[in-house]
Motif scaffolding. Structure first.
Motif, short mmCIF file in Angstrom:
data_model
loop_
_atom_site.label_atom_id
_atom_site.label_comp_id
_atom_site.label_asym_id
_atom_site.label_seq_id
_atom_site.Cartn_x
_atom_site.Cartn_y
_atom_site.Cartn_z
N ARG A 130 -10.52 -0.34 12.51
CA ARG A 130 -9.68 -0.77 13.62
C ARG A 130 -8.22 -0.77 13.19
NH1 ARG A 130 -12.79 -6.13 15.97
NH2 ARG A 130 -14.69 -5.10 16.74
N HIS A 131 -7.38 -0.10 13.96
CA HIS A 131 -5.99 0.03 13.53
C HIS A 131 -5.00 -0.59 14.51
CE1 HIS A 131 -5.60 3.23 16.52
NE2 HIS A 131 -6.73 3.73 16.04
N ALA A 132 -5.49 -1.25 15.56
CA ALA A 132 -4.59 -1.85 16.55
C ALA A 132 -3.84 -3.02 15.93
CB ALA A 132 -5.37 -2.32 17.77
N GLU A 133 -2.63 -3.24 16.40
CA GLU A 133 -1.83 -4.35 15.88
C GLU A 133 -2.53 -5.69 16.10
OE1 GLU A 133 2.74 -6.08 16.24
OE2 GLU A 133 1.87 -4.96 17.90
N ASP A 158 -5.65 -6.33 15.99
CA ASP A 158 -6.67 -6.51 14.96
C ASP A 158 -6.06 -7.00 13.65
OD1 ASP A 158 -8.95 -5.66 16.49
OD2 ASP A 158 -8.20 -3.61 16.31
N ARG A 159 -4.94 -6.39 13.28
CA ARG A 159 -4.26 -6.80 12.04
C ARG A 159 -3.78 -8.24 12.15
NH1 ARG A 159 -1.64 -1.81 12.75
NH2 ARG A 159 0.35 -2.87 13.12
N ILE A 160 -3.20 -8.58 13.29
CA ILE A 160 -2.69 -9.94 13.49
C ILE A 160 -3.83 -10.96 13.44
CG2 ILE A 160 -1.65 -11.49 15.20
CD1 ILE A 160 0.18 -9.18 16.01
N HIS A 161 -4.95 -10.61 14.06
CA HIS A 161 -6.10 -11.53 14.04
C HIS A 161 -6.61 -11.73 12.61
CE1 HIS A 161 -9.40 -13.84 15.52
NE2 HIS A 161 -10.31 -13.00 15.07
N GLY A 162 -6.63 -10.66 11.85
CA GLY A 162 -7.07 -10.77 10.46
C GLY A 162 -6.20 -11.72 9.66
N LEU A 163 -4.91 -11.67 9.89
CA LEU A 163 -3.99 -12.57 9.20
C LEU A 163 -4.12 -14.00 9.72
CD1 LEU A 163 -0.87 -10.22 9.21
CD2 LEU A 163 -2.40 -10.67 7.28
N ALA A 164 -4.37 -14.12 11.02
CA ALA A 164 -4.45 -15.44 11.63
C ALA A 164 -5.65 -16.24 11.12
CB ALA A 164 -4.52 -15.31 13.16
N VAL A 165 -6.74 -15.55 10.78
CA VAL A 165 -7.94 -16.27 10.33
C VAL A 165 -7.93 -16.52 8.83
CG1 VAL A 165 -9.36 -15.41 12.22
CG2 VAL A 165 -9.31 -14.14 10.06
N GLY A 166 -6.86 -16.10 8.15
CA GLY A 166 -6.75 -16.43 6.72
C GLY A 166 -6.67 -15.25 5.78
N GLY A 167 -6.62 -14.03 6.32
CA GLY A 167 -6.48 -12.86 5.46
C GLY A 167 -5.07 -12.70 4.93
N ASP A 208 -4.01 -9.43 3.75
CA ASP A 208 -3.63 -8.03 3.89
C ASP A 208 -4.67 -7.34 4.75
OD1 ASP A 208 -2.22 -5.68 3.58
OD2 ASP A 208 -2.39 -5.62 1.40
N TYR A 209 -4.32 -6.15 5.25
CA TYR A 209 -5.22 -5.43 6.16
C TYR A 209 -5.03 -3.95 5.90
CZ TYR A 209 -7.62 -4.60 10.67
OH TYR A 209 -8.50 -4.23 11.66
N GLU A 234 6.06 -4.37 -4.27
CA GLU A 234 5.11 -3.27 -4.42
C GLU A 234 4.18 -3.15 -3.23
OE1 GLU A 234 5.01 -6.06 -6.24
OE2 GLU A 234 5.29 -5.65 -8.38
N ALA A 235 4.16 -4.18 -2.37
CA ALA A 235 3.21 -4.18 -1.25
C ALA A 235 3.57 -3.12 -0.24
CB ALA A 235 3.21 -5.56 -0.60
N HIS A 236 2.55 -2.71 0.53
CA HIS A 236 2.76 -1.63 1.51
C HIS A 236 2.37 -2.06 2.91
CE1 HIS A 236 3.38 1.14 -1.84
NE2 HIS A 236 2.32 0.61 -2.40
N GLY A 237 2.47 -3.35 3.19
CA GLY A 237 2.08 -3.85 4.49
C GLY A 237 3.23 -3.85 5.49
N ASP A 238 3.09 -4.67 6.51
CA ASP A 238 4.03 -4.74 7.62
C ASP A 238 4.73 -6.09 7.58
OD1 ASP A 238 5.34 -4.87 10.04
OD2 ASP A 238 3.70 -3.98 11.17
N ILE A 239 6.07 -6.11 7.61
CA ILE A 239 6.78 -7.39 7.52
C ILE A 239 6.54 -8.27 8.75
CG2 ILE A 239 8.60 -6.44 6.05
CD1 ILE A 239 10.45 -6.56 8.51
#
Length: 227
Positions: free
Chosen positions: A81-84, A86-95, A97-98, A186-191
């Protein structure tokens, strides 16, 4: 010490691919193929968890929520899943990185190494004992936040952000500065993950003391901790 990695994914080929890649670098690798196994294996306290989103049983998001009280290590979601959202939900539940499938082993290793280096740097920082801001206390050594003597549950990255801002009250940090200091250059995520983490932190603090405001937004600049 040998880093311990937990790889949880129902696609056995992916698990094998990742496991072999990190065994070659001297890692100890735990594996799980569904949500229930992932929760059980997390009790062995890995240094980092690679967690597939779509798994049988509890999905990755549910697993993350279930284990956050027993592990404090970085959790990296792996998902097609690449939708924004999905990424936001992953971070919201305690992740922390995605990473979107398909990914290269080289990129995965770079992210894992960056997270583990960051964790090592945080652990090596000198303790400054206890920070106190009214009803809010921050124990740097124990990595705990309490409000009115009640613990506030936080993910490792949420605590790191609180610690960074609270140790420099009144100083404004841009999203880019926070991202670089917490995730590492060094991270490659989204600010954009910074804003999501700040939102989660504010919600948790407010649930304990709705009248207080510790993190302020400086519009067009960033965030600061109120003195």
């Amino acid at each position: 010490m040998v880093p311990k990695l937990l790889v949880a994914d129902d696609e056995r080929d992916i698990v094998s691919f990742i496991k072999e890649g990190f065994l070659d670098e001297g890692y100890s690798v735990l594996t799980a193929y569904d949500g229930h196994q992932a929760i059980e294996m997390a009790k062995q306290q890995p240094d980092l968890i690679l967690l597939d989103v779509m798994m049988p049983g509890p999905d990755g998001y549910e697993v993350c929520q279930a284990i956050r009280d027993i592990v404090s290590c970085p959790i990296v979601f792996l998902s097609a899943r690449h939708a924004e959202t999905d990424r936001i939900h992953g971070l919201a539940v305690g992740g922390d990185d995605y990473l979107v499938k398909p990914f290269s082993l080289r990129e995965l290793k770079a992210r894992v190494h960056a997270h583990l280096r960051r964790e090592a740097r945080v652990r090596s920082l000198p303790d400054k004992s206890l920070l106190q801001f009214g009803s809010l206390s921050i124990s740097i050594q124990d990595r705990e936040v309490t409000i009115k003597n009640q613990p506030v549950s936080m993910t490792p990255k949420e605590f790191d952000i609180v610690r960074l801002l609270a140790m420099h009250p009144g100083q404004v940090f841009s999203k880019e500065q926070i991202y670089d200091k917490i995730w590492g250059i060094e991270a490659h995520g989204d600010i954009s993950t910074v804003a999501e983490h700040i939102k989660n932190i504010r919600a948790k603090l407010s649930s304990h003391d709705p009248e207080a405001q510790w993190i302020s937004t400086v519009w067009g600049v960033g965030y600061k901790w109120e003195r």
